[in-house]
Design a protein around this motif. Structure first.
Motif, PDB file in Angstrom:
ATOM      1  N   ASP A 114      -7.002  -3.388   1.529  1.00 39.49           N
ATOM      2  CA  ASP A 114      -7.458  -4.006   2.778  1.00 39.49           C
ATOM      3  C   ASP A 114      -8.744  -4.803   2.576  1.00 39.49           C
ATOM      4  O   ASP A 114      -9.060  -5.694   3.365  1.00 39.49           O
ATOM      5  N   ASN A 115      -9.489  -4.464   1.540  1.00 33.31           N
ATOM      6  CA  ASN A 115     -10.775  -5.123   1.311  1.00 33.31           C
ATOM      7  C   ASN A 115     -10.727  -6.103   0.133  1.00 33.31           C
ATOM      8  O   ASN A 115     -11.773  -6.572  -0.311  1.00 33.31           O
ATOM      9  N   ASP A 123     -10.130   3.428  -7.928  1.00 32.33           N
ATOM     10  CA  ASP A 123     -10.148   3.528  -6.468  1.00 32.33           C
ATOM     11  C   ASP A 123     -10.407   2.151  -5.852  1.00 32.33           C
ATOM     12  O   ASP A 123     -11.540   1.679  -5.814  1.00 32.33           O
ATOM     13  N   ARG A 124      -9.343   1.504  -5.386  1.00 36.45           N
ATOM     14  CA  ARG A 124      -9.446   0.168  -4.778  1.00 36.45           C
ATOM     15  C   ARG A 124      -8.665   0.170  -3.468  1.00 36.45           C
ATOM     16  O   ARG A 124      -7.545   0.693  -3.391  1.00 36.45           O
ATOM     17  N   ASP A 125      -9.239  -0.430  -2.445  1.00 39.01           N
ATOM     18  CA  ASP A 125      -8.592  -0.521  -1.139  1.00 39.01           C
ATOM     19  C   ASP A 125      -8.073  -1.945  -0.960  1.00 39.01           C
ATOM     20  O   ASP A 125      -8.848  -2.896  -0.891  1.00 39.01           O
ATOM     21  N   LYS A 165       0.826  -1.211   0.000  1.00 41.52           N
ATOM     22  CA  LYS A 165       0.000   0.000   0.000  1.00 41.52           C
ATOM     23  C   LYS A 165       0.862   1.262   0.000  1.00 41.52           C
ATOM     24  O   LYS A 165       0.465   2.304  -0.540  1.00 41.52           O
ATOM     25  N   LYS A 213      -0.323   2.430  -6.192  1.00 39.62           N
ATOM     26  CA  LYS A 213      -1.580   3.169  -6.317  1.00 39.62           C
ATOM     27  C   LYS A 213      -2.393   2.558  -7.461  1.00 39.62           C
ATOM     28  O   LYS A 213      -1.962   2.574  -8.615  1.00 39.62           O
TER      29      LYS A 213
END
Length: 467
Positions: free
Chosen positions: A45-46, A41-43, A33, A37
């Motif tokens: 953590d999920n 828009d992606r996280d 992380k 980048k």
């Protein structure tokens, strides 16, 4: 408890379509992380078992986009514990192949807190975390080094647990015997009866048979792992180099009518019906005053001593003579095939054939013409059958291919022999139990249930970095 995070390049260095930096450990996701980048828009953590497109930056924490330098355009694979190879969080950064992109990305990962992995450390973690047993982990090396389809089948079968199931069965049998003995030790007021001693002997003999059956596969397994060292030998000008060329299906060795053309040992690898064969063409063995040829002859003799199979080539146009006899004496204690070459030429081979059939009587005789490629398929099939016993290889075939496994089974066998002797001599049960335990531990070093830390380190040190 493994609490650090490791990283390494998992693809060969050099130009290629793709390069992979692998990261495993509790901080794998946070480390990536900090340098990655996503385009959308992606996280991370999920995400789990997803591939995310984006860029690696040399300073992803800097909010000033002008000062952020793109290192490479990448695909990041996110895999969360415990359903991963190491049973830890794993990130794989798939970047463009080439030494510079992968090295720069690896340096970034290390700068964010990961440690450079030791050779085989990913597989070592898979073992320590219960993802693989030791036999399965060692199969990974065999898969990587496989040179034929059958060798790959055997390695995949071991990775799937084929050998492990055999070892588990043997260990369970030994545990059952141990429990039987300890039950009698715990109740000393009840004298052990004769039929109980007989039961111990019967069970031990059953386990011995299982171990012997595995040991009987060791030579075949070693050949699939390392290749069958096969030497083509004979006196000068019998067609050894022609045979090498036709087996390789290429002109690897120089062929002339001049005796002594081959001056050195030529070694190549070929695949015969799934069996990896290290085929070695040697200089013709004869008495010579030529210094260079003499060196070649000595190398030929050394190759014969180290060979696992001999292809003894005779010329069907020439009488069996003292030069043939000298070579026969060198190879008579070896395993091999008599190859009668040049059958395409007209001659009276009746007397020649009779004499050749007399020598090396336990060796099969195959007639060929290397130049006309006659009898070659029959020769190849005979070589394969002598290795496999005519049995086909599948991924379910349990074979011992590792010298370490072979040695451990031999140790277990010695312990079980001692058990039988102790029972026959009426030795105390606690003495018998020691050898049963010794056999269990010897076998346990194969699957890792009784392996020491030093052995673990030694085994995984043979792996490449990044695996």
């Amino acid at each position: 408890m493994i609490d650090d995070t490791i990283a390494a390049i998992s693809t060969p260095l050099g130009e290629g379509g793709i390069g992979i930096v692998r990261i495993s450990g509790p901080d794998a996701i946070n480390i990536v992380k900090a340098i990655f980048k996503p385009v959308k828009d992606r996280d991370l953590d999920n995400e789990n078992f997803k591939i995310i497109y984006g860029h690696i930056y040399n300073n992803n924490n800097n909010s000033d986009t002008v000062n952020r330098e793109i290192i490479d355009e990448v695909l990041v694979s996110v895999m969360r514990a415990p359903n991963t190879y190491t049973k830890e969080d794993i990130i794989e950064i798939n970047c463009h192949g080439g030494s510079l992109p992968v090295r720069e990305i690896l340096e970034l990962v290390l700068s964010k807190g990961a440690r450079l992995a030791e050779p085989g450390e990913f597989s070592k973690r898979a073992f320590l975390n219960g993802r693989l047993d030791m036999a399965q982990a060692e199969a990974i090396i065999d898969i990587i080094r496989s040179t034929t389809g059958d060798a790959l089948k055997l390695a995949v079968g071991q990775l799937k647990g084929g050998l492990s199931r055999k070892i588990d069965f043997i260990q369970n049998e030994l545990l059952e015997i141990t429990a039987f003995i300890e039950a009698n030790i715990d109740f000393p007021e009840d004298e052990i009866e004769e039929y109980n001693l007989t039961t111990i002997k019967t069970k031990v003999k059953k386990v011995k048979e299982e171990i012997k059956n595995l040991l009987d596969t060791a030579d075949t397994g070693r050949i699939y792992r390392n290749g069958l060292k096969t030497v083509i030998t004979g006196k000068p000008n019998v067609g050894k180099s022609s045979l090498l060329n036709v087996l390789l299906k290429e002109k690897r060795a120089i062929v002339t009518d001049i005796p002594g053309t081959t001056r050195d040992v030529i070694e190549e690898i070929l695949n015969l019906g799934g069996v990896p064969v290290k085929i070695i063409d040697t200089a013709g063995i004869r008495d010579t005053d030529d210094m260079i040829e003499k060196i070649g002859v000595e190398k030929s003799k050394s190759a014969i001593e180290e060979a696992e199979m001999i292809l003894m080539v005779f010329d069907s146009n020439e009488e069996y003579d003292y030069e043939d006899e000298k070579i026969v004496k060198m190879v008579e204690k070896k395993c091999g095939i008599k190859v009668l070459n040049k059958i395409d030429l007209k001659n009276n081979r009746k007397n020649i054939n009779y004499k050749i059939k007399e020598v090396l009587p336990n060796w099969p005789l195959i007639e060929i013409s290397a130049i006309k490629e006659k009898g070659i398929e029959k020769l190849e099939k005979k070589i394969v059958d002598m290795v496999t016993g005519g049995k086909s290889i599948t991924s379910d075939t349990a074979i011992i291919s590792n010298i370490r496994h072979k040695n451990q089974l031999k140790k277990a066998l010695i312990h079980l022999e001692d058990v039988l002797v102790a029972v026959d001599k009426g030795m105390p049960l606690d003495i018998i139990a020691i050898d049963i335990r010794g056999a269990w531990e010897a076998v346990g070093e194969i699957n890792g249930t009784a392996v020491t830390e030093n052995i673990i380190d030694k085994i995984f040190a043979e792996f490449c970095i990044g695996k």
